[in-house]
Write a protein that holds these residues in place. Structure first.
Motif, PDB file in Angstrom:
ATOM      1  N   LYS A   7       4.705  -0.432   2.628  1.00 52.98           N
ATOM      2  CA  LYS A   7       4.568  -1.388   1.498  1.00 52.98           C
ATOM      3  C   LYS A   7       3.709  -2.655   1.862  1.00 52.98           C
ATOM      4  CE  LYS A   7       7.730  -1.644  -1.476  1.00 52.98           C
ATOM      5  NZ  LYS A   7       9.322  -2.032  -2.053  1.00 52.98           N
ATOM      6  N   ILE A   8       3.958  -2.942   3.090  1.00 52.29           N
ATOM      7  CA  ILE A   8       3.261  -4.271   3.747  1.00 52.29           C
ATOM      8  C   ILE A   8       2.210  -3.738   4.508  1.00 52.29           C
ATOM      9  CG2 ILE A   8       3.432  -6.038   5.682  1.00 52.29           C
ATOM     10  CD1 ILE A   8       6.423  -6.140   4.900  1.00 52.29           C
ATOM     11  N   MET A  10      -0.055  -1.358   3.939  1.00 53.77           N
ATOM     12  CA  MET A  10      -1.281  -0.485   3.301  1.00 53.77           C
ATOM     13  C   MET A  10      -2.011  -1.998   2.556  1.00 53.77           C
ATOM     14  SD  MET A  10      -1.713   2.440   3.870  1.00 53.77           S
ATOM     15  CE  MET A  10      -2.850   2.681   2.692  1.00 53.77           C
ATOM     16  N   PRO A  11      -1.337  -2.900   1.946  1.00 51.09           N
ATOM     17  CA  PRO A  11      -2.026  -4.215   1.320  1.00 51.09           C
ATOM     18  C   PRO A  11      -2.654  -4.924   2.337  1.00 51.09           C
ATOM     19  CG  PRO A  11       0.084  -3.872   0.397  1.00 51.09           C
ATOM     20  CD  PRO A  11       0.189  -2.916   1.592  1.00 51.09           C
ATOM     21  N   LEU A  12      -2.142  -5.143   3.460  1.00 47.02           N
ATOM     22  CA  LEU A  12      -2.762  -5.672   4.653  1.00 47.02           C
ATOM     23  C   LEU A  12      -3.804  -5.180   5.132  1.00 47.02           C
ATOM     24  CD1 LEU A  12      -2.234  -8.022   6.484  1.00 47.02           C
ATOM     25  CD2 LEU A  12      -1.019  -6.712   8.041  1.00 47.02           C
ATOM     26  N   VAL A  14      -5.876  -3.218   3.447  1.00 42.32           N
ATOM     27  CA  VAL A  14      -6.909  -3.299   2.368  1.00 42.32           C
ATOM     28  C   VAL A  14      -7.503  -4.664   2.361  1.00 42.32           C
ATOM     29  CG1 VAL A  14      -7.202  -3.279  -0.264  1.00 42.32           C
ATOM     30  CG2 VAL A  14      -6.097  -1.458   1.069  1.00 42.32           C
ATOM     31  N   PHE A  15      -6.593  -5.632   2.467  1.00 40.56           N
ATOM     32  CA  PHE A  15      -7.055  -7.181   2.504  1.00 40.56           C
ATOM     33  C   PHE A  15      -7.976  -7.536   3.792  1.00 40.56           C
ATOM     34  CE2 PHE A  15      -6.177 -11.372   4.114  1.00 40.56           C
ATOM     35  CZ  PHE A  15      -6.774 -12.270   2.966  1.00 40.56           C
ATOM     36  N   VAL A 245       1.535 -17.050  -4.532  1.00 39.43           N
ATOM     37  CA  VAL A 245       2.168 -15.871  -3.614  1.00 39.43           C
ATOM     38  C   VAL A 245       3.353 -16.279  -3.303  1.00 39.43           C
ATOM     39  CG1 VAL A 245       1.797 -14.016  -2.065  1.00 39.43           C
ATOM     40  CG2 VAL A 245      -0.103 -14.583  -3.518  1.00 39.43           C
TER      41      VAL A 245
END
Length: 271
Positions: A7-8, A10-12, A14-15, A245
């Motif tokens: 959850k942390i 994958m977005p990291l 992509v970012f 955020v």
């Protein structure tokens, strides 16, 4: 302890990939910084201009948090008052709806005419944050199981039939039944109001900045645009995004902390 690191992670990832692609495009295409600055230049600008940007950030953050606190106090108090009296609800709630549906960008210039600048900016941020607190808290207060409410009234029936006895019964029902039922809805409204208070502060600061006044991050954005200082403009945007955020994460953590032991929305899912 984090149950699902993806959850942390994958977005990291992509970012990081998006930032890397942005940097490569600017360098390979030789895009001028006044059109699109590279992330490295934005970071360097944020470091070099930190005294100016940090002071503006504190102004915007102070306005946002103050407006949110006032929205919580006023929204919860009015929601409780409306839930205790139908007459008060019918009399005041339509005016709250009118304030909510009127675009804040249209109200801000008027407030800047009749109020000092800092008060007008705070009022704009409060207006957009107030209604989600009010409406969600009212929804929660009115979502009590009718059977439980009637059972509570049955067991709490007093031999007195005067106004004081009825008020005492309503206050007890408010504290023991309506308050727990309203907490999840209130926290949902709080998360919405947190972002809206920041939006309201930015809109009001832009209106004030267009008149040559103001010192928040929104004013720095307008100032950078006029001076074609695009790296500083992007740096201010990054700070605004990080502020939003961070505020959302803090309010989300508060919601999970208060509901973690008893409400379905915060209970851990079984594998």
């Amino acid at each position: 302890m984090l149950r699902n690191p993806l959850k942390i992670l994958m977005p990291l990832l992509v970012f990081i990939a998006a930032i890397g692609a942005w940097e490569m495009y600017v360098r390979l295409a030789a895009v001028p910084p006044y059109i699109l600055p590279a992330p490295s230049l934005i970071a360097a600008t944020m470091k070099s201009d930190w005294p100016i940007l940090s002071a503006s950030l504190l102004v915007t953050l102070k306005t946002t948090l103050t407006a949110l606190a006032l929205a919580v106090i006023g929204g919860v108090a009015l929601a409780i008052l409306l839930s205790l009296s139908r007459i008060v609800e019918y009399s005041l709630y339509p005016f709250a709806v009118v304030l909510q549906v009127t675009p804040i960008i249209a109200i801000a210039p008027l407030l800047l005419i009749y109020m000092p600048q800092d008060v007008a900016v705070l009022a704009c941020a409060w207006l957009v944050a107030f209604f989600p607190i009010l409406s969600n808290t009212m929804l929660g207060l009115q979502s009590v199981d009718r059977n439980l409410l009637e059972l509570f009234q049955l067991y709490g029936t007093s031999s007195r039939r005067d106004w004081d006895a009825r008020l005492e019964s309503r206050l007890k029902a408010l504290w023991y039944l309506r308050r727990p039922a309203a907490l999840p809805a209130f926290l949902a409204g709080l998360r919405i109001a947190g972002g809206l208070s920041l939006i309201g502060a930015v809109v009001a600061e832009m209106a004030a900045g267009s008149a040559g006044a103001g010192s928040g991050l929104a004013y720095r954005i307008i100032e950078s645009q006029y001076r074609l200082n695009i790296p500083r403009l992007f740096a201010a945007l990054v700070l605004l995004a990080l502020t939003g955020v961070t505020l959302f994460l803090i309010l989300g953590f508060l919601s999970r902390f208060l509901l973690r032991h008893w409400h379905e929305s915060a209970l851990p899912r079984e594998a």
